[in-house]
Design an enzyme around this catalytic site. Sequence first.
Site, PDB file in Angstrom:
ATOM      1  N   GLY A  54       0.825  -1.200   0.000  1.00  0.00           N
ATOM      2  CA  GLY A  54       0.000   0.000   0.000  1.00  0.00           C
ATOM      3  C   GLY A  54       0.859   1.251   0.000  1.00  0.00           C
ATOM      4  CB  CYS A  81       5.331  -4.099   0.199  1.00  0.00           C
ATOM      5  SG  CYS A  81       6.138  -2.496  -0.091  1.00  0.00           S
ATOM      6  CE1 TYR A  82       1.442   1.121   5.684  1.00  0.00           C
ATOM      7  CE2 TYR A  82      -0.185  -0.638   5.844  1.00  0.00           C
ATOM      8  CZ  TYR A  82       0.317   0.579   6.283  1.00  0.00           C
ATOM      9  OH  TYR A  82      -0.298   1.233   7.310  1.00  0.00           O
ATOM     10  CG  HIS A 171       5.441  -5.609  -4.437  1.00  0.00           C
ATOM     11  ND1 HIS A 171       4.130  -5.442  -4.052  1.00  0.00           N
ATOM     12  CD2 HIS A 171       6.130  -4.535  -3.964  1.00  0.00           C
ATOM     13  CE1 HIS A 171       4.017  -4.297  -3.387  1.00  0.00           C
ATOM     14  NE2 HIS A 171       5.218  -3.737  -3.317  1.00  0.00           N
ATOM     15  CD  GLU A 173       2.442  -8.277  -5.209  1.00  0.00           C
ATOM     16  OE1 GLU A 173       2.060  -7.181  -4.762  1.00  0.00           O
ATOM     17  OE2 GLU A 173       3.299  -8.988  -4.643  1.00  0.00           O
ATOM     18  CG  ASP A 229     -12.739  -6.668 -21.731  1.00  0.00           C
ATOM     19  OD1 ASP A 229     -12.015  -7.671 -21.855  1.00  0.00           O
ATOM     20  OD2 ASP A 229     -12.299  -5.522 -21.626  1.00  0.00           O
ATOM     21  CE  LYS A 371      -8.713  -7.049 -22.406  1.00  0.00           C
ATOM     22  NZ  LYS A 371      -9.977  -6.581 -23.011  1.00  0.00           N
TER      23      LYS A 371
END
Length: 515
Positions: A54, A81-82, A171, A173, A229, A371
């Site tokens: 964050g 992280c945060y 991170h 991710e 989409d 996506k």
Amino acid sequence: MTDRVLILDFGSQVTQLIARRVREAGVYCEILPFNADPARVSDFGAKAVILSGGPASVTQETTPRAPDLVFDLGVPVLGICYGMQTMMEQLGGKVETSDHQEFGRAFLEVADSARLFEGVWERGERHQVWMSHGDRVLSLAPGFVTVGKSEGAPCAAVADDGRRFYGVQFHPEVVHTPDGARLLSNFVRGIAGCGGDWSMAAFRAQAIAQIRAQVGDGKVICGLSGGVDSSVAAVLIHEAIGEQLTCIFVDHGLLRAGEAEQVVEVFRDHYNIPLVARDASDLFLGKLAGVEDPERKRKIIGATFIDVFEEEAADLGGADFLAQGTLYPDVIESVSFTGGPSVTIKSHHNVGGLPERMRMKLVEPLRELFKDEVRELGRELGLPDKLVGRHPFPGPGLAIRMPGEITREKAEILRKADAVYLDEIRKAGLYDAIWQAFAVLLPVKTVGVMGDARSYDHVCALRAVTSTDGMTAESYPFDHEFLARTATRIINEVRGINRVVYDVTSKPPGTIEWE
């Protein structure tokens, strides 16, 4: 889906990437804001909890904190992280503002073994990670040991194997941490013991059940653009409620060449989904006349879409719901995904709810997907690869690829240039290797020489990027011969352009679209 992971959002722009990595490991997960009702957190039944990054600093008094009950659930907790920093502070450690910030690529020295690293990293190894922090852990909370260090973070990874609590300053991710997905999989599968039985087929079944529960016997209209989409959303909703759905295709005068005809052919003739096609180009272009600010463009287009849908719904005898193909990257750039504190990058025409005067409610079954996940869902639903593999095309269309004032003449120039560019990409066999490619008509004119005469025409910028999820992107490395050939065709075939440039900006710091 008996195994569930809870992700608490502290406002990171990449929180949803955590969810994506967890899903890739075959584990169902949901995101809640850090300040969610503690009863909701407790009742979720998580087998593990992940605290996201964050923008705040735990060194300040009023910044977000994790619910204390998270650390009393008896399940593994991973702070990123945060999330790691607030975990340290809340459990008795200390965080300080660092004089050595780390943003971007960094390298982590594996200082000790930990269950989080099992089968991935060994003590003494050095691995690339992606950092984004200005604070660092000064002293560890009781029970933790340092298992990873970086140049700017002496406690870049910490572990308490006994309680199964872990923290990483980097991170895992993002794709820029090459082993990050394996670490997250190790956390949810190896440490938390989740079975890995979640799939896109499971999401399909869950989404259909949710659509039926939300809609009941109500009528739904779906804003259909013909892009991936809205197409996937339409087919999914049609599978859930059948003839209760009517698709409305609105031509706002800012589509790609031949797009309107293709949409009508595919959905009316091949899928047999009820479809209303409306040419509203005069209405949209009239409202956009003289408008240059990109945020105003998006808001005008969004509001006008709603007006048109409202009119068409009235002609159909009324509708209870409006369906949209909103995706997570749209949401995270516009508003916080789950009410958390993430920073707005730009608004999207299909994000932010409906005007109060409308009695319709939103149905957005793809709102939590990226996506590439939507494409996977499209294949699961049986859509052809030709449709599922199309490059993304924004709802505002060419309006956000035309900085400055929008006119019908400029839209036609851009439409032709874009068609030439995509034709050259297809001829070169590069379409499927590129995430998104398009032309941009700049609000700049330059002097040229054409046919021994002076010209003073528009500049066209070409954009092509590679990406996996739209959250980060790199420019596609065309060879000079391709760019020269494409530029020559555009200048020769599109009256009104006398100069072509190529955009090599990555995301971040830029966005994929220009506006």
